[in-house]
Design a protein around this motif. Structure first.
Motif, PDB file in Angstrom:
ATOM      1  N   UNK A 146       0.789  -1.217   0.000  1.00 16.42           N
ATOM      2  CA  UNK A 146       0.000   0.000   0.000  1.00 16.42           C
ATOM      3  C   UNK A 146       0.823   1.269   0.000  1.00 16.42           C
ATOM      4  N   UNK A 147       0.118   2.393  -0.011  1.00 14.69           N
ATOM      5  CA  UNK A 147       0.720   3.720  -0.037  1.00 14.69           C
ATOM      6  C   UNK A 147      -0.026   4.592   0.967  1.00 14.69           C
ATOM      7  N   UNK A 148       0.739   5.408   1.726  1.00 16.48           N
ATOM      8  CA  UNK A 148       2.196   5.587   1.780  1.00 16.48           C
ATOM      9  C   UNK A 148       2.891   4.349   2.364  1.00 16.48           C
ATOM     10  N   UNK A 149       4.220   4.346   2.254  1.00 17.90           N
ATOM     11  CA  UNK A 149       4.977   3.186   2.713  1.00 17.90           C
ATOM     12  C   UNK A 149       6.392   3.616   3.098  1.00 17.90           C
ATOM     13  N   UNK A 150       6.839   3.159   4.271  1.00 15.17           N
ATOM     14  CA  UNK A 150       8.233   3.318   4.660  1.00 15.17           C
ATOM     15  C   UNK A 150       8.991   2.065   4.237  1.00 15.17           C
ATOM     16  N   UNK A 151      10.164   2.263   3.606  1.00 16.29           N
ATOM     17  CA  UNK A 151      10.973   1.136   3.141  1.00 16.29           C
ATOM     18  C   UNK A 151      12.361   1.232   3.760  1.00 16.29           C
ATOM     19  N   UNK A 152      12.716   0.241   4.568  1.00 17.60           N
ATOM     20  CA  UNK A 152      14.009   0.206   5.248  1.00 17.60           C
ATOM     21  C   UNK A 152      14.981  -0.654   4.447  1.00 17.60           C
ATOM     22  N   UNK A 153      16.125  -0.105   4.143  1.00 14.74           N
ATOM     23  CA  UNK A 153      17.201  -0.837   3.484  1.00 14.74           C
ATOM     24  C   UNK A 153      18.018  -1.524   4.587  1.00 14.74           C
ATOM     25  N   UNK A 154      17.724  -2.805   4.810  1.00 21.88           N
ATOM     26  CA  UNK A 154      18.349  -3.497   5.943  1.00 21.88           C
ATOM     27  C   UNK A 154      19.869  -3.511   5.849  1.00 21.88           C
ATOM     28  N   UNK A 155      20.406  -3.786   4.667  1.00 22.67           N
ATOM     29  CA  UNK A 155      21.863  -3.827   4.508  1.00 22.67           C
ATOM     30  C   UNK A 155      22.482  -2.482   4.850  1.00 22.67           C
ATOM     31  N   UNK A 156      21.819  -1.401   4.443  1.00 17.40           N
ATOM     32  CA  UNK A 156      22.331  -0.070   4.723  1.00 17.40           C
ATOM     33  C   UNK A 156      22.309   0.219   6.219  1.00 17.40           C
ATOM     34  N   UNK A 157      21.206  -0.084   6.877  1.00 17.10           N
ATOM     35  CA  UNK A 157      21.114   0.181   8.315  1.00 17.10           C
ATOM     36  C   UNK A 157      22.169  -0.616   9.079  1.00 17.10           C
ATOM     37  N   UNK A 158      22.303  -1.874   8.716  1.00 19.33           N
ATOM     38  CA  UNK A 158      23.323  -2.703   9.389  1.00 19.33           C
ATOM     39  C   UNK A 158      24.720  -2.138   9.168  1.00 19.33           C
ATOM     40  N   UNK A 159      25.008  -1.704   7.942  1.00 18.15           N
ATOM     41  CA  UNK A 159      26.349  -1.204   7.646  1.00 18.15           C
ATOM     42  C   UNK A 159      26.639   0.078   8.411  1.00 18.15           C
ATOM     43  N   UNK A 160      25.628   0.921   8.605  1.00 19.36           N
ATOM     44  CA  UNK A 160      25.835   2.154   9.369  1.00 19.36           C
ATOM     45  C   UNK A 160      26.062   1.850  10.847  1.00 19.36           C
ATOM     46  N   UNK A 161      25.316   0.886  11.374  1.00 15.97           N
ATOM     47  CA  UNK A 161      25.543   0.474  12.765  1.00 15.97           C
ATOM     48  C   UNK A 161      26.946  -0.089  12.924  1.00 15.97           C
ATOM     49  N   UNK A 162      27.331  -0.917  11.976  1.00 14.42           N
ATOM     50  CA  UNK A 162      28.654  -1.548  12.025  1.00 14.42           C
ATOM     51  C   UNK A 162      29.756  -0.497  11.904  1.00 14.42           C
ATOM     52  N   UNK A 163      29.537   0.521  11.065  1.00 10.45           N
ATOM     53  CA  UNK A 163      30.543   1.570  10.881  1.00 10.45           C
ATOM     54  C   UNK A 163      30.787   2.324  12.180  1.00 10.45           C
TER      55      UNK A 163
END
Length: 466
Positions: free
Chosen positions: A63-80
């Motif tokens: 549906x719309x609206x929709x929040x889309x989380x880029x899991x790889x990106x979030x993990x990489x930022x946490x890891x950084x």
């Protein structure tokens, strides 16, 4: 390059229809990689993709609206952050956005988690996070949430008032446990940010003042308590901060306080938390520091102050939230109406109304925060026009993107994507006008998972018991 003032258009040149930093894009189809999460791209048809999944497929299913989380990106930022601040404790600030999945992800990447309510603490515990790696904030913690923190044996409670210290002592005595605490102090530093999110000046609700001696009183009170173990002190100077100048002043004043406490009591406190508030890129005007740059600057600041007071460097910690979740999430909206509006001087602005608004992102209405946006469902070669993306709520301040150049061939049914929506958007979402909150989905390597399902009208009516 200048930074976007968090108060946005409030401080803009009123003679111009758009801010001075806003540049007309050469190509309306281009994506600034610094604004979008790492796996965002366009396919040959111009369809925006996240982790290999097209926006239209996501919206068709969720549906719309929709929040889309880029899991790889979030993990990489946490890891950084974990890697850049090796030797420090890094706590993810759950207030930016939390659900059980995100709690698990940041924990798996080596971070603790900072919570500031009974709900956030409950989610963190249900996510399976080791209580020893949880920090509990809040200026008015209830007895119920303090009791859960005590009985769960969270790693540290950041105390914020003398009344809270008394409540905590009573609970610890009742349950025959000792609570590990930090004292939150106000260092008298006003970060270069909006008044509502600057938290270290004196005239505000958080912490004990260093200047008038309240901080020392609270520290001694915790130190002599048989039920509390005083670990150290906590300072947080604000949010969406780009320069480390404020942290330098805060470190100098908090390290001096640690030194004074040792002189007064003979005891050395082992920990100092400098909080979070690290800024991210919402528009082309923002240029945030990398975790490595932040770590280098903060280490130098703390080590310099330790040398000045001939102290050991305390165990340090920080609390990034926005810097991890913010850039990792985009929001998708469907265009409903288009309305050109004539401005003074013969100029024009295109009002693009979408099917969300201030109920799913209150930040622009709350303090005129700036965002970016693109047409997300197709390629266009049309010229761009100064536009404003607005919501469907019955408020003139219902604005999602104050100023952006969008193609002039935009039509109802098109899809608008807004980057950097992962912090303080879904977390601050409301049901204003009886709007239902959008779903939150994650994407990783072509796989889609629902993190938070879409609310329904039945959900809202279930609360109406009249």
């Amino acid at each position: 390059m200048t930074h976007t003032h968090v108060a946005g258009a409030i401080h803009a040149d009123v003679s111009s229809p758009g801010p001075q930093w806003l540049q007309r894009p050469v190509d309306a189809n281009s994506l600034d990689p610094q604004l979008w999460s790492r796996t965002v791209s366009r396919d040959e048809s111009g369809q925006l993709q996240v982790g290999g999944v097209a926006a239209d497929a996501l919206m068709a299913q969720h549906g719309s609206p929709l929040y889309v989380v880029d899991e790889s990106d979030l993990r990489s930022r946490a890891r950084a952050f974990a890697e850049a601040f090796t030797g420090w404790d890094v706590y993810y600030a759950a207030k930016a956005f939390i659900c059980r999945a995100v709690g698990r992800w940041v924990s798996e990447e080596g971070l603790g988690i900072d919570v500031c309510s009974l709900g956030e603490l409950t989610v963190a515990l249900q996510a399976g996070i080791d209580p020893a790696r949880i920090g509990h904030h809040g200026n008015n913690k209830s007895v119920e949430e303090l009791e859960l923190a005590v009985t769960s044996r969270v790693g540290r409670i950041i105390v914020d008032s003398l009344q809270e210290i008394s409540r905590l002592e009573e609970l610890c005595a009742r349950h025959q446990v000792t609570a590990r605490v930090l004292v939150r102090v106000t260092a008298g530093v006003e970060a270069h940010t909006h008044e509502y999110i600057a938290t270290a000046h004196e005239d505000q609700k958080f912490g004990f003042s260093i200047t008038n001696g309240q901080a020392m009183v609270a520290m001694v009170r915790c130190h002599v308590s048989p039920h509390l173990e005083l670990l150290g002190i906590h300072s947080h100077i604000g949010s969406q901060i780009f320069a480390t100048d404020g942290f330098e002043v805060a470190a100098r004043r908090t390290m001096k306080l640690l030194h004074q406490f040792t002189d007064a009591t003979g005891a050395e406190l082992a920990e100092l938390d400098l909080g979070g508030g690290f800024g991210i890129r919402y528009t082309e005007a923002d240029s945030p520091a990398t975790p490595d740059e932040l770590a280098g600057n903060l280490r130098e600041i703390v080590e310099h102050e330790a040398r000045a007071y001939q102290m050991q460097v305390p165990r340090m910690s920080i609390e990034p939230g926005r810097a991890i979740s913010g850039p990792s999430t985009l929001a998708l909206y469907t265009v409903g109406t288009i309305k050109p509006v004539d401005l003074d001087g013969g100029q024009q602005r295109l009002y693009v109304s979408v099917d969300g608004g201030m109920s799913d992102n209150i930040r622009p209405a709350l303090y005129a925060a700036q965002y970016s946006a693109v047409l997300a469902n197709r390629v266009t070669d049309a010229p761009t026009v100064l536009s404003r993306v607005v919501g469907k709520h019955c408020e003139s301040g219902d604005i999602l993107v104050h100023d952006v150049f969008l193609p002039n061939d935009i039509v109802p049914g098109d899809v608008i994507a807004i980057p950097a929506m992962g912090a303080y958007s879904r977390a601050l979402a409301s049901n204003y006008n009886h709007a239902t909150k959008p779903a939150v989905v994650s994407v990783r390597d072509g796989q889609v998972a629902t993190l938070l399902r879409r609310e329904t009208l039945e959900d809202l009516l279930a609360f109406d018991v009249s």
